[in-house]
Design a protein around this motif. Sequence first.
Motif, PDB file in Angstrom:
ATOM      1  N   MET A   5       0.840  -1.194   0.000  1.00 39.57           N
ATOM      2  CA  MET A   5       0.000   0.000   0.000  1.00 39.57           C
ATOM      3  C   MET A   5       0.876   1.245   0.000  1.00 39.57           C
ATOM      4  O   MET A   5       1.816   1.344   0.793  1.00 39.57           O
ATOM      5  CB  MET A   5      -0.897  -0.004   1.246  1.00 39.57           C
ATOM      6  N   TYR A   8       0.540   7.904   2.025  1.00 35.17           N
ATOM      7  CA  TYR A   8      -0.055   9.187   1.670  1.00 35.17           C
ATOM      8  C   TYR A   8       0.167  10.176   2.803  1.00 35.17           C
ATOM      9  O   TYR A   8       0.043   9.830   3.989  1.00 35.17           O
ATOM     10  CB  TYR A   8      -1.557   9.041   1.402  1.00 35.17           C
ATOM     11  N   ASP A  13      -6.318  11.694   0.317  1.00 38.96           N
ATOM     12  CA  ASP A  13      -5.767  10.791  -0.694  1.00 38.96           C
ATOM     13  C   ASP A  13      -5.906   9.333  -0.267  1.00 38.96           C
ATOM     14  O   ASP A  13      -6.143   8.441  -1.089  1.00 38.96           O
ATOM     15  CB  ASP A  13      -4.307  11.128  -0.962  1.00 38.96           C
ATOM     16  N   TYR A  14      -5.773   9.103   1.041  1.00 40.23           N
ATOM     17  CA  TYR A  14      -5.925   7.731   1.532  1.00 40.23           C
ATOM     18  C   TYR A  14      -7.380   7.276   1.406  1.00 40.23           C
ATOM     19  O   TYR A  14      -7.654   6.125   1.037  1.00 40.23           O
ATOM     20  CB  TYR A  14      -5.461   7.654   2.982  1.00 40.23           C
ATOM     21  N   TYR A  16      -9.550   8.323  -0.801  1.00 39.28           N
ATOM     22  CA  TYR A  16      -9.821   8.096  -2.213  1.00 39.28           C
ATOM     23  C   TYR A  16      -9.185   6.791  -2.698  1.00 39.28           C
ATOM     24  O   TYR A  16      -9.729   6.091  -3.557  1.00 39.28           O
ATOM     25  CB  TYR A  16      -9.314   9.275  -3.034  1.00 39.28           C
ATOM     26  N   TYR A  17      -8.057   6.469  -2.108  1.00 36.25           N
ATOM     27  CA  TYR A  17      -7.373   5.218  -2.462  1.00 36.25           C
ATOM     28  C   TYR A  17      -8.221   4.000  -2.079  1.00 36.25           C
ATOM     29  O   TYR A  17      -8.216   2.968  -2.768  1.00 36.25           O
ATOM     30  CB  TYR A  17      -6.007   5.167  -1.780  1.00 36.25           C
ATOM     31  N   THR A  21     -12.553   0.643  -7.931  1.00 38.17           N
ATOM     32  CA  THR A  21     -12.272   1.191  -9.256  1.00 38.17           C
ATOM     33  C   THR A  21     -13.472   1.869  -9.906  1.00 38.17           C
ATOM     34  O   THR A  21     -13.307   2.940 -10.526  1.00 38.17           O
ATOM     35  CB  THR A  21     -11.731   0.073 -10.167  1.00 38.17           C
ATOM     36  N   LYS A  24     -13.690   5.563  -9.394  1.00 41.94           N
ATOM     37  CA  LYS A  24     -12.538   6.360  -9.811  1.00 41.94           C
ATOM     38  C   LYS A  24     -12.465   6.572 -11.318  1.00 41.94           C
ATOM     39  O   LYS A  24     -11.492   7.141 -11.806  1.00 41.94           O
ATOM     40  CB  LYS A  24     -11.224   5.703  -9.330  1.00 41.94           C
ATOM     41  N   TYR A  34     -14.322  12.172  -5.105  1.00 40.30           N
ATOM     42  CA  TYR A  34     -13.036  12.771  -4.727  1.00 40.30           C
ATOM     43  C   TYR A  34     -13.252  14.098  -3.995  1.00 40.30           C
ATOM     44  O   TYR A  34     -12.526  14.408  -3.038  1.00 40.30           O
ATOM     45  CB  TYR A  34     -12.173  13.000  -5.963  1.00 40.30           C
TER      46      TYR A  34
END
Length: 274
Positions: A5, A8, A13-14, A16-17, A21, A24, A34
């Motif tokens: 992993m 961040y 950002d974490y 959103y990670y 899929t 995104k 986001y």
Amino acid sequence: MSGVMPVYDKFRDYMYYLLTTPFKRVPRQVNNWYILCRVLGGWFDGCMADLYTAQNESMLASCQDLMLQVHAADRNMSRYEGETADSYRVRIAGYTEIKRLGGTQEGVLKAVKTLGYDEVRIVRAADLRQDQERWAEFYVIMDLNIDDKRKVPFDVLKREVRRVKYSAAKDNYLYIHHLVLQETVGKIRMRYRCVIIFKLYDCLMLDGSWYLDGQQILDVVLRKFKVSARHVIRLTESSGGIGKISYKHNYWTLDGTYQLDGSKILDAYEEEEL
């Protein structure tokens, strides 16, 4: 490397990670997910920064100078006038240990060291003065260089010592200033001046406020204190001369030259020591 992993710096950002899929596929600029992560992540980042700040301020070693008084208030301590922040921090840090050692010689030594005196020792007055009648007294001896200044005012030092010393023991203080002289040829000449001021009482001054006609009695109650001053000069090599220390003060004569209006202090002394 797959399976690792990424790291961040921002919580947004974490967040959103962690999205799958399908969430995104839309570019970040127009991706509502986001935008949501950025708003919520900003709040979380702010909360995390506040937690880290609170953690630092809760520890004496890392808190700001403004928080020292808060830590001191928990220990019923106050800052002395002119005391530096570093000295204040050290004194607060040693509070618990000094309290634990209260009434002992080790506790007195630690209390004095927290005030900035590194070279300090305690000697019984009976041993230092060779007087067995002074069995209940002790001396706090501080070794300083000749150009060192006192770390704290004397009343502050005395207050800290009396706060932790054994209640029945009488405290005395001795400052020893060390001077190293290196002279290969010629004579050694040295001038030394020591001024000791004692405020023992409030007295009526001859400053013109009173007529010397008997209407006002110019007397005071004087408390007598035993005060001694000792100066020792040690040379690494023997010298053929005789060292002498002289204490002098001007003498004034009441012959009408000076007015009794407070412009002159009418006292004098002269003393010499070999």
